[in-house]
Design a protein around this motif. Structure first.
Motif, PDB file in Angstrom:
ATOM      1  N   ALA A   1      50.941  40.361  56.028  1.00 43.17           N
ATOM      2  CA  ALA A   1      51.054  38.949  54.980  1.00 43.17           C
ATOM      3  C   ALA A   1      50.632  38.109  55.052  1.00 43.17           C
ATOM      4  CB  ALA A   1      52.815  38.827  54.545  1.00 43.17           C
ATOM      5  N   LYS A   2      50.448  37.687  56.432  1.00 37.92           N
ATOM      6  CA  LYS A   2      49.443  36.038  56.827  1.00 37.92           C
ATOM      7  C   LYS A   2      48.657  35.471  55.922  1.00 37.92           C
ATOM      8  CE  LYS A   2      49.353  32.361  60.322  1.00 37.92           C
ATOM      9  NZ  LYS A   2      48.135  32.157  59.039  1.00 37.92           N
ATOM     10  N   PRO A   3      47.385  36.572  56.510  1.00 37.40           N
ATOM     11  CA  PRO A   3      45.894  36.453  55.709  1.00 37.40           C
ATOM     12  C   PRO A   3      45.933  36.403  54.122  1.00 37.40           C
ATOM     13  CG  PRO A   3      46.030  38.147  57.090  1.00 37.40           C
ATOM     14  CD  PRO A   3      46.989  37.601  57.654  1.00 37.40           C
ATOM     15  N   ALA A   4      46.668  37.532  53.046  1.00 43.99           N
ATOM     16  CA  ALA A   4      46.940  37.389  51.769  1.00 43.99           C
ATOM     17  C   ALA A   4      47.467  36.688  51.251  1.00 43.99           C
ATOM     18  CB  ALA A   4      48.023  38.843  51.662  1.00 43.99           C
ATOM     19  N   LEU A   5      48.680  35.494  52.204  1.00 45.59           N
ATOM     20  CA  LEU A   5      49.747  33.912  52.121  1.00 45.59           C
ATOM     21  C   LEU A   5      48.453  32.747  52.030  1.00 45.59           C
ATOM     22  CD1 LEU A   5      51.772  33.126  51.315  1.00 45.59           C
ATOM     23  CD2 LEU A   5      52.248  32.553  53.461  1.00 45.59           C
ATOM     24  N   ASP A   6      47.547  32.923  53.327  1.00 50.79           N
ATOM     25  CA  ASP A   6      46.818  32.219  53.327  1.00 50.79           C
ATOM     26  C   ASP A   6      45.587  32.249  52.542  1.00 50.79           C
ATOM     27  OD1 ASP A   6      47.582  31.203  55.177  1.00 50.79           O
ATOM     28  OD2 ASP A   6      47.246  31.948  57.049  1.00 50.79           O
ATOM     29  N   SER A   7      45.347  33.591  52.092  1.00 56.14           N
ATOM     30  CA  SER A   7      43.420  33.170  51.403  1.00 56.14           C
ATOM     31  C   SER A   7      44.229  32.636  49.754  1.00 56.14           C
ATOM     32  CB  SER A   7      43.699  34.797  50.768  1.00 56.14           C
ATOM     33  OG  SER A   7      44.523  35.613  50.261  1.00 56.14           O
TER      34      SER A   7
ATOM     35  N   ASP B   1      37.066  39.066  38.907  1.00 54.05           N
ATOM     36  CA  ASP B   1      38.531  39.242  38.828  1.00 54.05           C
ATOM     37  C   ASP B   1      39.101  40.346  38.541  1.00 54.05           C
ATOM     38  OD1 ASP B   1      36.964  35.811  37.890  1.00 54.05           O
ATOM     39  OD2 ASP B   1      35.743  36.614  36.146  1.00 54.05           O
ATOM     40  N   LEU B   2      40.197  39.194  38.373  1.00 52.32           N
ATOM     41  CA  LEU B   2      41.375  40.813  38.179  1.00 52.32           C
ATOM     42  C   LEU B   2      41.982  39.546  37.130  1.00 52.32           C
ATOM     43  CD1 LEU B   2      43.240  43.452  38.535  1.00 52.32           C
ATOM     44  CD2 LEU B   2      44.114  41.639  39.924  1.00 52.32           C
ATOM     45  N   VAL B   3      43.165  40.978  35.973  1.00 53.40           N
ATOM     46  CA  VAL B   3      42.905  40.627  34.912  1.00 53.40           C
ATOM     47  C   VAL B   3      44.141  41.786  35.196  1.00 53.40           C
ATOM     48  CG1 VAL B   3      43.761  40.143  32.877  1.00 53.40           C
ATOM     49  CG2 VAL B   3      41.597  39.517  33.406  1.00 53.40           C
ATOM     50  N   THR B   4      46.100  41.053  35.467  1.00 53.16           N
ATOM     51  CA  THR B   4      47.352  41.968  35.133  1.00 53.16           C
ATOM     52  C   THR B   4      48.611  41.172  34.747  1.00 53.16           C
ATOM     53  OG1 THR B   4      48.166  43.240  37.059  1.00 53.16           O
ATOM     54  CG2 THR B   4      47.059  41.390  37.637  1.00 53.16           C
ATOM     55  N   GLY B   5      49.258  41.573  34.677  1.00 53.44           N
ATOM     56  CA  GLY B   5      50.901  40.797  35.048  1.00 53.44           C
ATOM     57  C   GLY B   5      51.615  40.292  35.587  1.00 53.44           C
ATOM     58  N   PRO B   6      51.899  39.085  35.686  1.00 53.09           N
ATOM     59  CA  PRO B   6      52.448  38.545  36.958  1.00 53.09           C
ATOM     60  C   PRO B   6      53.355  38.941  37.451  1.00 53.09           C
ATOM     61  CG  PRO B   6      53.757  37.375  34.450  1.00 53.09           C
ATOM     62  CD  PRO B   6      52.018  38.503  34.342  1.00 53.09           C
ATOM     63  N   ASP B   7      54.308  40.045  36.489  1.00 48.85           N
ATOM     64  CA  ASP B   7      55.826  41.299  36.862  1.00 48.85           C
ATOM     65  C   ASP B   7      55.054  41.692  38.225  1.00 48.85           C
ATOM     66  OD1 ASP B   7      53.563  42.308  35.109  1.00 48.85           O
ATOM     67  OD2 ASP B   7      54.802  44.132  34.933  1.00 48.85           O
ATOM     68  N   ILE B   8      53.952  42.665  38.441  1.00 43.53           N
ATOM     69  CA  ILE B   8      52.638  43.323  39.605  1.00 43.53           C
ATOM     70  C   ILE B   8      52.631  42.432  40.703  1.00 43.53           C
ATOM     71  CG2 ILE B   8      54.032  45.400  38.779  1.00 43.53           C
ATOM     72  CD1 ILE B   8      50.863  44.929  38.123  1.00 43.53           C
ATOM     73  N   LEU B   9      52.641  40.025  40.622  1.00 42.42           N
ATOM     74  CA  LEU B   9      51.784  39.671  41.325  1.00 42.42           C
ATOM     75  C   LEU B   9      52.564  40.269  43.094  1.00 42.42           C
ATOM     76  CD1 LEU B   9      50.513  37.073  41.717  1.00 42.42           C
ATOM     77  CD2 LEU B   9      52.424  36.424  41.982  1.00 42.42           C
ATOM     78  N   PHE B  10      53.640  40.871  42.422  1.00 46.72           N
ATOM     79  CA  PHE B  10      53.699  40.848  44.413  1.00 46.72           C
ATOM     80  C   PHE B  10      53.437  42.577  45.091  1.00 46.72           C
ATOM     81  CE2 PHE B  10      56.914  42.866  47.665  1.00 46.72           C
ATOM     82  CZ  PHE B  10      56.550  42.325  49.090  1.00 46.72           C
TER      83      PHE B  10
ATOM     84  N   MET C   1      47.045  44.170  47.796  1.00 43.84           N
ATOM     85  CA  MET C   1      45.742  44.832  47.600  1.00 43.84           C
ATOM     86  C   MET C   1      44.986  43.719  48.346  1.00 43.84           C
ATOM     87  SD  MET C   1      44.099  45.832  43.458  1.00 43.84           S
ATOM     88  CE  MET C   1      45.363  44.375  42.475  1.00 43.84           C
ATOM     89  N   ILE C   2      45.392  42.780  48.137  1.00 42.81           N
ATOM     90  CA  ILE C   2      45.116  40.931  49.008  1.00 42.81           C
ATOM     91  C   ILE C   2      45.311  41.594  50.359  1.00 42.81           C
ATOM     92  CG2 ILE C   2      45.371  39.143  49.540  1.00 42.81           C
ATOM     93  CD1 ILE C   2      45.874  38.278  46.157  1.00 42.81           C
ATOM     94  N   MET C   3      46.684  42.398  51.097  1.00 43.88           N
ATOM     95  CA  MET C   3      46.589  42.371  52.013  1.00 43.88           C
ATOM     96  C   MET C   3      45.521  43.642  52.723  1.00 43.88           C
ATOM     97  SD  MET C   3      50.790  43.002  52.484  1.00 43.88           S
ATOM     98  CE  MET C   3      51.161  41.901  51.234  1.00 43.88           C
ATOM     99  N   ALA C   4      45.447  44.384  51.591  1.00 41.10           N
ATOM    100  CA  ALA C   4      44.638  45.619  51.871  1.00 41.10           C
ATOM    101  C   ALA C   4      42.976  45.148  52.075  1.00 41.10           C
ATOM    102  CB  ALA C   4      44.679  47.033  50.979  1.00 41.10           C
TER     103      ALA C   4
ATOM    104  N   GLU D   1      37.869  41.122  54.069  1.00 38.60           N
ATOM    105  CA  GLU D   1      37.241  39.498  52.943  1.00 38.60           C
ATOM    106  C   GLU D   1      38.045  40.310  52.181  1.00 38.60           C
ATOM    107  OE1 GLU D   1      33.497  39.183  51.631  1.00 38.60           O
ATOM    108  OE2 GLU D   1      32.814  41.783  52.100  1.00 38.60           O
ATOM    109  N   ARG D   2      38.481  39.117  50.872  1.00 38.14           N
ATOM    110  CA  ARG D   2      39.018  39.327  50.011  1.00 38.14           C
ATOM    111  C   ARG D   2      38.514  39.978  48.973  1.00 38.14           C
ATOM    112  NH1 ARG D   2      36.985  33.548  47.676  1.00 38.14           N
ATOM    113  NH2 ARG D   2      34.853  34.422  46.548  1.00 38.14           N
ATOM    114  N   PRO D   3      39.796  40.799  48.105  1.00 41.74           N
ATOM    115  CA  PRO D   3      39.381  41.840  46.847  1.00 41.74           C
ATOM    116  C   PRO D   3      38.605  41.012  45.855  1.00 41.74           C
ATOM    117  CG  PRO D   3      41.640  41.462  46.375  1.00 41.74           C
ATOM    118  CD  PRO D   3      41.744  41.016  48.471  1.00 41.74           C
ATOM    119  N   PHE D   4      39.008  39.910  45.530  1.00 43.84           N
ATOM    120  CA  PHE D   4      38.624  39.690  44.300  1.00 43.84           C
ATOM    121  C   PHE D   4      38.456  38.032  44.559  1.00 43.84           C
ATOM    122  CE2 PHE D   4      42.434  41.435  44.273  1.00 43.84           C
ATOM    123  CZ  PHE D   4      43.590  41.388  44.345  1.00 43.84           C
TER     124      PHE D   4
END
Length: 877
Positions: free
Chosen positions: A369-375, A491-500, A506-509, A516-519
């Motif tokens: 979670a840490k690198p995904a949060l920092d990014s 760019d990723l286009v999606t709904g805020p309901d699946i932000l977590f 995906m950012i974690m993965a 590196e970041r996925p998008f």
């Protein structure tokens, strides 16, 4: 002209050009080091899905972004695909089998999966085919499915890697349990519904005190047999006498302690809480803290088991009624109150969820979670709008381990193999597990028959969190050209309901497996709601069928209709009238096309007024394009559309074409015709990402094109020279024309009557430049410039200039005096509101300097106007 239809026919045009785009593979992409990559991966819709309004909005935005990038010369790819949606698809397959008289329990796993793939092959691609109707410019040759062989192998590989790192473990913890689907669920798969419940007040006898009892209130009396304690707040004076005491559970007479904890809310119910660790997450945590026993009285199917002692084998809700009845009969029921509560239900089966302790597979999340949060916090991955950063931060800072196992057959089967003694071997397949057992554990006598694979499958999110690189086979072939060129995606286009549930994972993965970041950008759309603000749903019957809308208004009309009010992160209040507006816009553009193509062309040179119009519209187009590009850079897609819409409808169709079109029945000069066609081509390129079908149709027919040529691959317009002074002069021109036309209407004057125009101004050059155009559009005499007001004539004002229409006896002096008086009153009121703002110290200090300056300019303009209006009123006398 005989070949151009009088009316625009969306269906015919859309089918024709989509087939053309596919035939010539205009959406296809291959790595090209000479171009800048632009990558979008589609949020994979469930394989069970059909197109709904949320899909329409989300995929329209993606299509706009990828079409624009493609036209800008980037190597753009939009990767489509679907998610296997384990629980949803399994429910569909079970339903299909039931119709055939087949029970899942009568089949082997392999037999069931063959039926599942049969269902998927028949119905699984429906939504992707529907997206084509919308105009989605995906590279369809790259279509992926989360159960594709290579993708499946990547998911298994990830499980093994994480297990070997010590991040995956097996253990008993509380999960959301679906008693109908008989599987654990993620929080995202739980839908909370407000229901009318009964708050049941039950008396628990106090041990050792004859006649004494403590009353608790519960909406789940069927779980009292699983109680481990009664909890009260240590400062609740009503219960100080119970500290250190025990009570007996009604009906089964088992003694449980009274415990103290500040967790209890003193003013809810009776202030005494029954603690049932096996059947409530908060109770479980409370039980862990106080070392209470965990007694699970519910079977996987929601019936009571032997530990309940009473009503064994009865469904939980039937048991609830039976227990209430028995509590009443035996004198333990104090009262029942009506109570509204939020109850979690399974998104797929509709069953009420049970919090349940269950042996599951878990993934440790803290380190990932840490690198995904920092990014996200440092905008390496930008959330748009940024207001969602705080929500994201709270989630990520309070992250829990992820339950990744599901009790289903449809999905990636967990690669864990068990020996008879319970030893677990995690490996990619049974052969690899056997090799590990024989060579690493020295169990040489083992055969594959001695290994039993875990029957569970992985959570659907555990496959889709790999999507941005999994679609490019990054794990099975890490050095392939696709992943090196297209990743990270754009760019990723999606709904805020699946932000977590999806985006964060995906950012974690991305960081975990790709380093590196996925998008770069995450554009979060709002929820599509009806005109009353209600979320669209089948249950409410307020959600139109997108394909019906397309059939009625055309895909371009629906696309623009959706975007007319779709600001990032804010909900869209959808009204079918928006699609009607989109269709009307298509008709406006089509009529402009018919007008231009209907002209006969002469060899004469362009008149000076047309030359001036060329320069003006070139500047207006460039200024608007600059504005549109700025909107795009900030992901203000709706604003970009509005700017393009206004440019075409107002400036091109209503103004430019009116200026340059020849008199009825006369030909147009070649220079004006060619310049107009070039402008129209640029406008079609500008609008193509928003309205791909009609723009392609018009662009193809404006001049001869070669086979395979397409607006899809034409250059997106670039910003050129802007003559700001000329744009300002034309703004004055159009204001004069509007005022003259209003005067005609108010006086009932014929459009054929030429009106005398007199101007008092310090900038005669401005009017001299555009006078021929004013004469053409407003049917006026050449402008007469004066230094004094025209007596007996009330002017209209444009900035500090006074414009007089010398109508002589045609003026109704009284009516004119009333009009001027009303205008003076209006401007006095306006001045008062501006003064109030500027005298507010807080506004002046806190507002941006440009905003304050704008208000001051408004005041100055109003003051000038009032002076002119008062003078006009005096002169009228």
């Amino acid at each position: 002209m005989s070949t151009i239809s009088k009316t625009y026919s969306p269906t015919e045009v859309e089918d024709k050009w989509y087939a053309y785009w596919l035939q010539h593979k205009l959406f296809a992409s291959q790595p090209n080091p000479e171009k800048e990559p632009y990558t979008i991966v589609i949020p994979p819709p469930n394989v069970t899905g059909i197109l709904h309004m949320g899909h329409m909005l989300n995929n329209t935005i993606q299509d706009i972004l990828v079409r624009k990038a493609r036209m800008e010369g980037k190597e753009a790819v939009w990767v489509p695909g679907t998610d296997h949606a384990s629980i949803a698809t399994e429910a569909k397959v079970v339903g299909m089998l039931k119709e055939r008289g087949i029970a899942k329990t009568d089949l082997s796993r392999e037999e069931f999966l063959s039926y599942a793939f049969e269902w998927k092959n028949k119905y699984g691609g429906i939504i992707l085919e529907q997206l084509k109707k919308l105009g989605a410019s995906c590279d369809w040759d790259r279509t992926r499915f989360t159960m594709d062989e290579k993708y499946y192998e990547s998911v298994i590989d990830v499980f093994v890697r994480l297990y070997n790192k010590g991040l995956i473990y097996r253990g008993v913890r509380m999960v959301n349990w679906d008693p109908q689907g008989k599987t654990a669920l993620s929080d995202e798969e739980v839908i909370f519904k407000e229901v009318q419940s009964k708050l049941v007040y039950i008396q628990y006898p106090v041990v050792g005190e004859e006649g004494a009892s403590v009353t608790i209130a519960t909406v789940r009396p069927e779980t009292i047999m699983a109680d481990a304690a009664i909890c009260v707040h240590p400062e609740d004076e009503r219960y100080t006498h119970l500290h250190g005491k025990k009570v007996r559970i009604p009906l089964i007479d088992r003694e449980i302690p009274v415990i103290l904890d500040e967790y209890v809310t003193m003013d809810f119910g009776t202030g005494a809480l029954k603690v049932t660790p096996a059947h409530d997450l908060n109770d479980y945590e409370l039980g862990q803290k106080h070392r209470l026993p965990v007694i699970d009285i519910l079977s996987d199917d929601g019936t009571l088991n032997e530990k309940a002692q009473l009503f064994v084998g009865m469904d939980r809700f039937a048991a609830r009624k039976a227990i209430i009845k028995e509590l009443e009969e035996k004198g333990y029921l104090e009262k029942i109150e009506e109570y509204k509560s939020n109850v979690g239900t399974s998104e797929r089966t509709g069953a009420v969820i049970e919090p349940k302790l269950s042996m599951q597979w878990w993934l440790k999340m803290d380190d990932m979670a840490k690198p995904a949060l920092d990014s996200v916090m440092n905008d390496d991955v930008a959330l748009i709008p940024a207001k969602f950063k705080n929500t994201y931060r709270v989630w990520m800072e309070n992250i829990h381990d992820w339950c990744i196992s599901r009790q289903l057959w449809w999905g990636q089967q967990i690669p864990a193999f068990y020996l008879q003694d319970g030893t677990i071997i995690v490996a990619k397949n049974k052969r690899e597990a056997l090799r590990k057992a024989q060579h690493e554990m020295q169990l040489f006598a083992l055969t594959e028959q001695d290994l039993e694979q875990d029957p569970d499958v992985l959570d659907t999110w555990f496959s889709s969190w790999l999507w941005p690189f999994g679609v490019f086979d990054a794990l099975s072939n890490p050095n392939n050209e696709d992943i090196k060129f297209y990743y990270p995606t754009s760019d990723l286009v999606t709904g805020p309901d699946i932000l977590f549930f999806w985006v964060a994972r995906m950012i974690m993965a991305g960081f975990e497996f790709m380093g590196e970041r996925p998008f770069k950008n995450v554009y979060l759309t709002g929820i599509v709601r009806d005109a009353k603000g209600r979320k669209m749903s089948k249950q409410l019957g307020n959600s139109p069928d997108p394909l019906d809308l397309i059939a009625k208004f055309g895909a371009d009309g629906v696309r623009t209709g959706l975007l007319f009010s779709a600001p990032a992160g804010n909900d869209l209040l959808f009204d079918e009238k928006l699609c009607e507006q989109g269709r009307n816009f298509c008709n406006k553009v089509w009529n402009a096309f018919r007008l231009i193509k209907g002209w006969e062309i002469s060899t004469e040179s362009a008149p000076a007024s047309n030359q001036l119009a060329f320069t003006w519209f070139e500047s207006k187009l460039n200024a608007t394009l600059s504005e549109i590009l700025d909107h795009f850079s900030k992901f203000r897609i709706s604003d970009a559309l509005h700017a393009a819409y206004k440019l075409i409808w107002d400036e091109f169709c209503s103004n430019y074409l009116e200026i340059i079109k020849p008199e009825f029945g006369k030909p147009i000069d070649a220079e004006t015709y060619e310049t107009t066609v070039v402008f129209f081509e640029r406008l079609m390129a500008l609008m193509h990402p928003f309205m791909p079908f009609i723009t392609e149709e018009i662009w193809q027919n404006l001049r001869e094109r070669s086979q395979g040529e397409s607006l899809c691959r034409a250059a997106y317009p670039t910003v050129g020279t802007i003559n700001a002074g000329l744009v300002a002069d034309f703004d004055v021109l159009f204001e004069v024309v509007t005022k003259v036309r209003e005067t005609r209407n108010s006086k009932g004057l014929s459009p054929k009557e030429t009106l005398p125009l007199v101007v008092r101004t310090d900038n005669t050059e401005r009017y001299q430049n555009v006078d021929p155009i004013i004469q053409k559009l407003a049917n006026t005499t050449p402008i007469e410039f004066v230094t004094e007001d025209v007596a007996g004539v009330s002017p209209f004002l444009i900035k500090a200039d006074k414009i007089f229409i010398a109508l002589g006896e045609k003026i109704d002096v009284e009516a004119e005096r009333d009009r001027l008086q009303k205008e003076i009153e209006y401007n006095e009121g306006f001045m008062k509101s501006v003064d109030a703002k500027l005298s507010n110290e807080r506004f002046v200090q806190n507002a941006k300097p440009e905003v304050v300056e704008k208000e001051r300019q408004k005041k100055a303009d109003a003051e000038s106007k009032l002076v002119a209006l008062r003078e006009a009123l005096v002169n009228l006398a």
